[in-house]
Design a protein around this motif. Structure first.
Motif, PDB file in Angstrom:
ATOM      1  N   UNK A 108       0.895  -1.199   0.080  1.00  0.00           N
ATOM      2  CA  UNK A 108       0.034   0.012  -0.216  1.00  0.00           C
ATOM      3  C   UNK A 108       0.777   1.212   0.050  1.00  0.00           C
ATOM      4  N   UNK A 109       0.309   2.502  -0.285  1.00  0.00           N
ATOM      5  CA  UNK A 109       1.118   3.627  -0.350  1.00  0.00           C
ATOM      6  C   UNK A 109       1.603   4.000   1.360  1.00  0.00           C
ATOM      7  N   UNK A 110       2.745   4.305   1.307  1.00  0.00           N
ATOM      8  CA  UNK A 110       3.492   4.837   2.444  1.00  0.00           C
ATOM      9  C   UNK A 110       4.685   5.598   2.405  1.00  0.00           C
ATOM     10  N   UNK A 111       5.115   5.793   3.554  1.00  0.00           N
ATOM     11  CA  UNK A 111       6.513   6.601   3.747  1.00  0.00           C
ATOM     12  C   UNK A 111       7.326   5.899   4.352  1.00  0.00           C
ATOM     13  N   UNK A 131      11.338  -0.676   6.697  1.00  0.00           N
ATOM     14  CA  UNK A 131      10.221  -0.411   7.410  1.00  0.00           C
ATOM     15  C   UNK A 131       9.546   0.821   7.114  1.00  0.00           C
ATOM     16  N   UNK A 132       8.266   0.778   6.923  1.00  0.00           N
ATOM     17  CA  UNK A 132       7.294   1.876   6.454  1.00  0.00           C
ATOM     18  C   UNK A 132       6.846   2.636   7.709  1.00  0.00           C
ATOM     19  N   UNK A 202      -7.264  -6.887  10.531  1.00  0.00           N
ATOM     20  CA  UNK A 202      -7.091  -6.188   9.358  1.00  0.00           C
ATOM     21  C   UNK A 202      -6.072  -5.270   9.685  1.00  0.00           C
ATOM     22  N   UNK A 203      -6.315  -4.276  10.564  1.00  0.00           N
ATOM     23  CA  UNK A 203      -5.246  -3.284  10.838  1.00  0.00           C
ATOM     24  C   UNK A 203      -4.194  -3.900  11.346  1.00  0.00           C
ATOM     25  N   UNK A 208       2.009  -5.316   9.957  1.00  0.00           N
ATOM     26  CA  UNK A 208       2.652  -6.171   9.854  1.00  0.00           C
ATOM     27  C   UNK A 208       3.175  -5.902   8.285  1.00  0.00           C
ATOM     28  N   UNK A 209       2.425  -5.460   7.438  1.00  0.00           N
ATOM     29  CA  UNK A 209       2.783  -5.180   6.158  1.00  0.00           C
ATOM     30  C   UNK A 209       4.013  -3.897   6.126  1.00  0.00           C
ATOM     31  N   UNK A 210       3.724  -3.278   6.910  1.00  0.00           N
ATOM     32  CA  UNK A 210       4.892  -1.987   7.013  1.00  0.00           C
ATOM     33  C   UNK A 210       6.359  -2.609   7.224  1.00  0.00           C
TER      34      UNK A 210
END
Length: 332
Positions: A108-111, A131-132, A202-203, A208-210
């Motif tokens: 997903x979009x992130x920094x 790490x995001x 979900x959150x 975890x996806x970060x």
């Protein structure tokens, strides 16, 4: 008066005639030039002796070498080359490549918050590499946990009310309709608890996806982003836009040689054929391999068919994108 003026303007014939060189002088000059040319054109004995004198030291040096030294220099070279010519049906050059190049992209979009690797670093399977920023997701996690507690409290209240009404119905104080209503309220409260639990799961998955981990044991080929940079998921179809991938890595123990084979030589190569690989940077080293892939279609513009030769036991001397020579062995 006029005739005297005209006589003064008339040009004397002796002045008007141009001086002429005697013919004998001209012929003498031509003969002199021809003689000089013949002198330099005709070879002389002194020239031959001078040329022979220049060549003599080189011949003398080669003649002075003992026969054993000459044989020891030439024999191993011919012995190394001749088996390759006898055993192989074709020798071509190609480039060493990684069998698979993996580019890690966010879901997903992130920094980007942190990058723990750089180009050339070795990584292990499941190692954290990027790490995001997860601040927003942790805030949403706290919110959902509070909502989950509220739904659980509502479920408990509905269950207590249902039990109380059930006793009253047994005592014929409340109607059956009241009992049915509270039974439905309990089911709604249970559904709300499950829904909130799903939102929390979900959150937590997003959190975890970060954390970006390496999927293999390999080497970092390229670092594609920097900290504090906005990244987006990689688009479908493999077309990579700006800042869609985080890092690129590959397994250094899984290398191939990529070859554009001329169409005239396609009949000499088949899948599984044994090969001998020699990197151009280290020609004294050889590696065993076999034909692993043949492209399903040729290149019309080049008139070639791409094939890939798998290297069985690559080591640190083999570097991707360097050239290598491949000998295709005869069928036993």
């Amino acid at each position: 008066m006029k005739s005297s003026k005209l006589d003064s303007l008339r040009i004397d014939n002796s002045v008007r005639e141009r001086p002429r060189l005697p013919l004998a002088v001209i012929l003498l000059g031509i003969a002199l030039v021809a003689g000089v040319s013949l002198y330099f054109a005709i070879p002389r004995a002194s020239d031959a002796e001078r040329i022979a004198g220049k060549k003599k030291p080189a011949n003398a040096t080669s003649a002075a070498l003992p026969a054993s030294a000459t044989n020891s220099t030439l024999t191993p070279r011919s012995a190394t080359t001749s088996p390759l010519v006898k055993d192989s049906v074709l020798t071509v050059s190609g480039y060493i490549v990684n069998r698979e190049r993996i580019e890690l992209s966010p879901r997903f979009m992130g920094v980007v918050k942190w990058i723990g690797v750089k180009k050339g670093d070795a990584v292990t399977n499941n190692q954290v590499v990027v790490l995001l920023d997860d601040t927003e997701y942790h805030a949403r996690e706290t919110e959902i946990k509070g909502r989950l507690e509220a739904t659980r409290a509502n479920l408990e209240k509905s269950q207590l009310s249902y039990a109380r009404v059930e006793k009253l119905v047994t005592a014929k104080v409340e109607t059956q309709q009241q009992l049915d209503d509270w039974r439905l309220n309990v089911r709604v409260a249970e559904a709300q608890v499950k829904e909130t639990q799903g939102q929390l799961a979900l959150i937590q998955t997003y959190i975890d996806w970060t954390i970006i981990r390496s999927p293999i044991n390999g080497v970092i080929l390229e670092k594609l982003v920097d900290p504090n940079e906005l990244v987006t998921p990689q688009s479908f179809g493999g077309t990579r836009g700006p800042s869609t991938a985080l890092i690129a890595l590959a397994d250094p123990s899984d290398l191939q040689v990529e070859i554009d084979l001329n169409e005239a030589d396609v009949a000499k190569v088949y899948l599984g054929q044994k090969c001998r690989i020699s990197p151009e940077a280290y020609p004294e080293k050889t590696y065993e391999g076999y034909v692993a892939e043949k492209a399903p279609e040729a290149s019309r513009q080049k008139g070639t068919l791409q094939i890939k030769v798998q290297i069985k036991a690559p080591d640190a001397f083999l570097t991707p994108e360097l050239s290598a020579k491949v000998d295709f062995m005869r069928q036993p």
